[in-house]
Design a protein around this motif. Structure first.
Motif, mmCIF file in Angstrom:
data_model
loop_
_atom_site.group_PDB
_atom_site.id
_atom_site.type_symbol
_atom_site.label_atom_id
_atom_site.label_comp_id
_atom_site.label_asym_id
_atom_site.label_seq_id
_atom_site.Cartn_x
_atom_site.Cartn_y
_atom_site.Cartn_z
ATOM 1 N N HIS A 36 39.059 0.652 -24.946
ATOM 2 C CA HIS A 36 39.730 1.531 -23.995
ATOM 3 C C HIS A 36 39.039 2.883 -24.110
ATOM 4 N N VAL A 37 38.439 3.359 -23.025
ATOM 5 C CA VAL A 37 37.609 4.566 -23.053
ATOM 6 C C VAL A 37 38.315 5.719 -22.359
ATOM 7 N N ILE A 38 38.305 6.868 -23.011
ATOM 8 C CA ILE A 38 38.856 8.107 -22.463
ATOM 9 C C ILE A 38 37.701 9.059 -22.230
ATOM 10 N N ARG A 51 34.128 4.719 -12.426
ATOM 11 C CA ARG A 51 35.062 3.606 -12.220
ATOM 12 C C ARG A 51 34.383 2.465 -11.452
ATOM 13 N N ALA A 52 33.608 2.830 -10.436
ATOM 14 C CA ALA A 52 32.915 1.812 -9.646
ATOM 15 C C ALA A 52 31.913 1.047 -10.500
ATOM 16 N N ARG A 53 31.254 1.750 -11.398
ATOM 17 C CA ARG A 53 30.270 1.093 -12.259
ATOM 18 C C ARG A 53 30.958 0.123 -13.219
ATOM 19 N N ILE A 54 32.108 0.519 -13.722
ATOM 20 C CA ILE A 54 32.830 -0.331 -14.668
ATOM 21 C C ILE A 54 33.410 -1.557 -13.980
ATOM 22 N N GLY A 55 33.907 -1.379 -12.755
ATOM 23 C CA GLY A 55 34.454 -2.499 -12.004
ATOM 24 C C GLY A 55 35.970 -2.569 -12.069
ATOM 25 N N ARG A 61 41.142 0.090 -18.384
ATOM 26 C CA ARG A 61 40.694 0.516 -19.709
ATOM 27 C C ARG A 61 39.833 1.775 -19.650
ATOM 28 N N LEU A 62 39.943 2.515 -18.551
ATOM 29 C CA LEU A 62 39.283 3.810 -18.434
ATOM 30 C C LEU A 62 40.338 4.867 -18.119
ATOM 31 N N ASP A 63 40.439 5.864 -18.962
ATOM 32 C CA ASP A 63 41.405 6.953 -18.806
ATOM 33 C C ASP A 63 40.617 8.241 -18.570
#
Length: 302
Positions: A36-38, A51-55, A61-63
Motif C-alpha cells: 500500500h503506497v502513500i 493512478r493510470a499507470r498503476i491501473g 492501494r495508492l493513497d
C-alpha cells in the motif's frame, strides 16, 4: 529491473516524488508487489497519471495526500495525516527533489534546494518516527553523486566535493544565500546535507530495526538532468539524454535498497547505484552531523 521486488503484501510504503519519472516507477513497482503506497503530491493531475499507470485493479492501494514538500506546514500536515491513518510504515523512499537554476526562497524563507532536497526528507523521516519504528522500516534517501564532485564539466582536474559549513549558522535559512549563488553547488550541498543527516539519524533508529541509507541512482533521464546540463552543452542535450539511464533503470537501484532481503540490517551506507561508495569527510564529522540535526529539527519546531 535488477531483480524482482519481493512480495510486499500488507506492507505500507511512503514514496515522495512519485509523480515524476523515476518516482512513478518506484511507486508502481511497490504497488504491483502488493504494498500500500502513500505519496504526497503538489499537482493532482500528475497524481492521476500515476493512478493510470498503476491501473484500476490496484487503485485502492495508492493513497495520495495533497501537499507541497517545500513548505514546512505541508510537511507537518502530511506527516500527521500519515500517522493518523497508518500505525506502521515499512518503507520510506525520500525521492522528491529538484534543481533550481535561479536563487529562490520557499514560503518559509529557506533556499529551495535546502527546503525540498533536504528538509522534506528530514522532516518526513523524523516526523514519522513512531510508525517507522513500529514497522522496522527501511528509509532510502535518493541523493546525487554531485555531492562528491560539483564540477558540471569533468574534463580535467580533481573532483570538487560539495561542502557544508555550519560554523556560526543559527538557521538553515542562512545556507545557499543569494550572494555568490551557484545552482549546481547549492543542489549538491542540499543532497550532501540529506546524506549527512541520514548518517546521524541511523544509530538512533537501529535498536528498532530501522535502517537509513542513501543512494545515487545514476544519471537518469529526468527533468532534473535537463536543468543540470551546462549551457555550453545544451545544443547536444537530446544526444546526452539518449546516453542516460531510463527512469526504470534508475528506479531499480532504489527498489533494491528498499526491498532486497540481502540488504536487511544494512544501515548508514551510501551507494552509487548498486555499489557501496564514500561521501566527503565532512559528512562523517560528528560535530557537523549533530549541528545539522539541531538546525533541521528547529525548522519544524521553531
Amino acid at each position: 529491473m535488477n531483480a524482482p521486488v519481493p512480495d510486499l503484501t500488507d506492507k505500507v510504503a511512503v514514496v515522495t516524488g512519485a509523480t515524476g519519472g523515476m518516482g512513478q516507477v518506484i511507486a508502481a513497482e511497490l504497488v504491483r508487489a502488493g504494498a500500500h503506497v502513500i505519496t504526497i503530491a503538489r499537482n493532482p493531475a500528475r497524481a492521476d497519471a500515476l493512478r493510470a499507470r498503476i491501473g484500476a485493479e490496484a487503485a485502492d492501494r495508492l493513497d495520495v495526500i495533497a501537499g507541497d514538500l517545500s513548505r514546512r506546514a505541508d510537511v507537518l500536515t502530511a506527516a500527521k495525516t500519515i500517522r493518523d491513518r497508518y500505525g506502521e510504515i515499512h518503507l520510506l523512499v525520500n525521492n522528491a527533489g529538484a534543481h533550481f537554476s535561479e536563487h529562490r526562497l520557499s514560503v518559509d524563507g529557506v533556499e529551495m534546494h535546502v527546503a525540498l532536497d533536504h528538509l522534506a526528507a528530514f522532516g518526513l523521516t523524523t516526523l514519522l518516527d513512531e510508525p517507522l519504528r513500529r514497522g522496522g522500516a527501511r528509509v532510502v534517501n535518493v541523493a546525487s553523486d554531485t555531492l562528491n564532485d560539483t564540477r558540471q564539466i569533468k574534463l580535467a582536474g580533481r573532483p570538487r566535493p560539495a561542502t557544508v559549513d555550519l560554523a556560526g549558522v543559527q538557521s538553515l535559512a542562512e545556507l545557499n544565500s543569494a550572494k555568490g549563488f551557484v545552482p549546481f553547488e547549492a543542489y549538491a550541498r542540499a543532497k550532501l546535507m540529506t546524506v549527512t543527516a541520514g548518517y546521524a539519524l541511523a544509530p538512533g533508529f537501529a535498536a528498532d530495526g530501522v535502517t537509513v541509507n542513501a543512494l545515487h541512482p545514476g544519471l537518469v533521464a529526468t527533468g532534473i538532468i535537463d536543468d543540470l546540463v551546462p549551457s555550453l552543452l545544451r545544443p547536444v542535450g537530446p544526444l546526452i539524454r539518449r546516453s542516460l539511464l531510463t527512469p526504470a533503470e534508475g528506479a531499480s537501484s532504489a527498489l533494491r535498497l528498499a526491498t532486497d532481503p540481502a540488504l536487511a540490517g544494512v544501515t548508514s551506507r551510501y551507494f552509487n547505484r548498486d555499489e557501496e561508495s564514500r561521501t566527503p569527510p565532512v559528512s562523517h564529522d560528528p560535530a557537523v552531523q549533530e549541528k545539522l540535526l539541531v538546525l533541521s529539527r528547529a525548522h519544524f519546531t521553531g
